[in-house]
Scaffold this motif. Structure first.
Motif, short mmCIF file in Angstrom:
data_model
loop_
_atom_site.label_atom_id
_atom_site.label_comp_id
_atom_site.label_asym_id
_atom_site.label_seq_id
_atom_site.Cartn_x
_atom_site.Cartn_y
_atom_site.Cartn_z
N UNK B 9 0.80 -1.23 0.09
CA UNK B 9 -0.05 0.05 0.02
C UNK B 9 0.86 1.30 -0.13
N UNK B 10 1.93 1.19 0.81
CA UNK B 10 3.09 2.35 0.79
C UNK B 10 3.32 2.51 -0.62
N UNK B 13 1.07 4.26 -2.95
CA UNK B 13 0.72 5.50 -2.50
C UNK B 13 1.99 6.53 -3.00
N UNK B 14 3.15 5.85 -2.95
CA UNK B 14 4.36 6.48 -3.59
C UNK B 14 4.12 6.75 -5.14
N UNK B 17 1.84 9.55 -5.65
CA UNK B 17 2.58 10.74 -5.37
C UNK B 17 3.38 11.20 -6.36
#
Lengths: 317, 224
Positions: B9-10, B13-14, B17
């Motif tokens: 998930x991280x 998200x990266x 972004x």
């Protein structure tokens, strides 16, 4: 109780004392880093102190075209920078001066110092100094939204309008919940740090080519103690912005009540790290073309605004 | 397992972004090769998104997701940039000269678009929770920024790049919010995009040869 009060007072005075003593050392560390990366031995770390001592021992020469503004500039500049340092927390010690909204005072104390330098530069009547003043004002006007919007994002995250309050609320666990906007703000403030202290890629502190100078050209006519004040003020400004970055955005500290000496030491180490980082950036990057600098600063503003949007978007888990 | 899905998930998200940052940089850059490169990086990053979203616990990791990501990676990361760079070489232009909205103003407009997308994203009812709260706003802002680039750039190549960015936004939307979407639809969309970029590349080549420039706002004036 009185002992506790004394303790708080002593703790809050640690940072100004450290800043007044060690600020020129940061410039020394940057110079040394650049020299080592370029394969030279470089000046001793204490070189900025020797420079200051030498300049303070000299007399000053004033042109007949200048007025009192030219003489007042360096003094007001240094004084307002020192007051700005008093607003910044360090380690886990709060700042001696803290009240809601002091982040705006901080930004504009630096602005006042800049205004004095610019006015003194214009007062000399030299065309080059006017050009440098115009550039300085343009770039700082573009850096200001990046600084203020970034601090606004941190203020929203920590629910505090004072720099010391932000520092108190900024712990490692809080940071891990809001790493995204805070890291954007950290990058933006890093760009502001480079730009406000006239470092590469915005300005080259070593250049003496009139067409490319920004900050250096403004202080060409100052000499002796005045120049010493300006150099010392520049070192303090660097220190203040770096301390702001590690104090309010990057929580490099333990944060327990009795670990404050450790936190102060950690913060000093981070300041050293920032100085080395600036030196590395200066050695590895070229100065940007003058017309590209606004783009860099607008990029920093974009990051700050994005952080603010994330904060207000309520995306923080 | 939980640690792995958090990591996935991280990474998702990266990626999101990264996509929105490249959107904003793209709005501010005038050099055509760099806008094409930025869109290529964006496409490559998005190639990993389906896998990450499914590893984050939103739907099973199926072969079709991996294939979709791989096809996207290859097409948007390598095929399209190559076609566009070739068109650029023949058109012999380097920079976007006179966009309708200036570069700095475009970046500010881009920020406004991102803010508006967050505002909108908070108000749209979703059929099921998104894998990350970033997905919907980032998808909307990428679509709108692509549309903005298409409408405000005068250079035909930058308009194609804007089209690709907009398509990237639609892809984020599809991957993050509608994983039930049939494979055949995604592949059909990719084929459409491919044909569009192919045709536009040929069109730009011919325009550049006929007119000696690829500024679309000057195409209506007569040539002697």
């Amino acid at each position: 109780m009185a002992g506790g009060l004394f303790m708080t007072l002593a703790k809050s005075l640690i940072h100004p004392i450290l800043a007044l003593i060690f600020a020129p050392l940061m410039l020394g560390v940057i110079g040394r880093t650049k020299a080592i990366l370029a394969g030279r031995e470089g000046p001793p770390l204490a070189q900025p102190y020797h420079d200051l001592r030498k300049l303070l021992g000299k007399g000053a020469v004033y042109s007949r075209t200048t007025t009192w503004i030219f003489r007042a500039g360096p003094m007001i500049g240094l004084a307002s920078t020192i007051v700005a340092v008093l607003l910044v927390p360090f380690g886990s010690c709060p700042a001696p001066l803290a009240f809601p909204g002091d982040l705006i005072l901080f930004a504009y104390l630096l602005g006042l110092a800049r205004l004095c330098t610019v006015l003194a530069a214009l007062d000399t009547g030299s065309a080059f100094e006017g050009m440098g003043a115009s550039r300085e004002v343009l770039f700082s006007a573009l850096a200001e939204p990046a600084l203020l919007l970034g601090l606004a994002a941190v203020a929203r995250e920590t629910r505090s309008l004072s720099l010391s309050g932000m520092q108190a609320a900024q712990t490692l666990s809080a940071w891990s919940g809001a790493w995204l906007p805070l890291s954007l703000v950290a990058v933006a403030l890093g760009v502001v740090l480079l730009s406000e202290n006239s470092r590469i890629p915005v300005d080259d502190p070593n250049t003496h080519l009139e067409l490319t100078m920004i900050h250096e050209v403004m202080v060409l006519d100052h000499g002796g103690p005045d120049l010493a004040f300006i150099l010392y003020g520049a070192a303090l400004k660097m220190w203040a912005l770096a301390a702001l970055l590690i104090g309010t955005v990057l929580p490099i500290r333990v944060g327990l009540p009795y670990t404050w000496p450790v936190d102060v030491a950690l913060s000093l180490a981070s300041m050293l790290g920032i100085a080395v980082g600036v030196g590395v950036v200066e050695s590895t990057m070229a100065r940007l073309r003058m017309s590209r600098v606004p783009q860099l600063l607008i990029f920093a503003t974009t990051l700050s605004t994005l952080a603010l949007v994330f904060e207000f978007g309520g995306l923080i888990r | 397992m939980s640690l792995l899905s958090d990591l996935a998930r991280l990474i998702a998200e990266l990626i999101l972004i990264f996509v929105v940052l490249t959107d904003l940089i793209l709005l501010g850059s005038s050099r055509l090769t760099s806008t094409i490169r930025l869109s290529a990086w964006q496409g490559m990053a998005l190639g990993f998104l389906p896998l990450m979203v499914s590893r984050a616990g939103f739907g099973p990791t199926t072969l079709r997701l991996v294939t979709l990501g791989a096809v996207l990676f290859a097409m948007k990361g390598f095929l399209f940039p190559r076609l566009l760079l070739r068109a650029l070489r023949t058109a012999e232009v380097r920079h976007e000269i006179r966009p309708i909205v200036g570069f700095q103003a475009s970046i500010l407009a881009g920020i406004a678009i991102v803010a508006a997308s967050f505002w909108m994203g908070g108000r749209l009812p979703l059929p099921r929770p998104a894998p990350t709260p970033l997905a919907l706003p980032m998808a909307l802002s990428t679509i709108l920024i692509g549309l903005f680039a298409i409408t405000t750039r005068a250079n035909a190549l930058n308009q194609v790049v804007g089209y690709l960015v907009m398509e990237n936004g639609i892809f984020i939307f599809g991957v993050a919010l509608a994983q039930e979407e049939p494979f055949i639809v995604e592949m059909g969309v990719l084929l459409d995009v491919f044909v569009a970029v192919f045709v536009m590349g040929i069109a730009i080549f011919h325009i550049g040869r006929e007119f000696d420039h690829i500024e679309v706002d000057q195409l209506s004036s007569l040539k002697d």
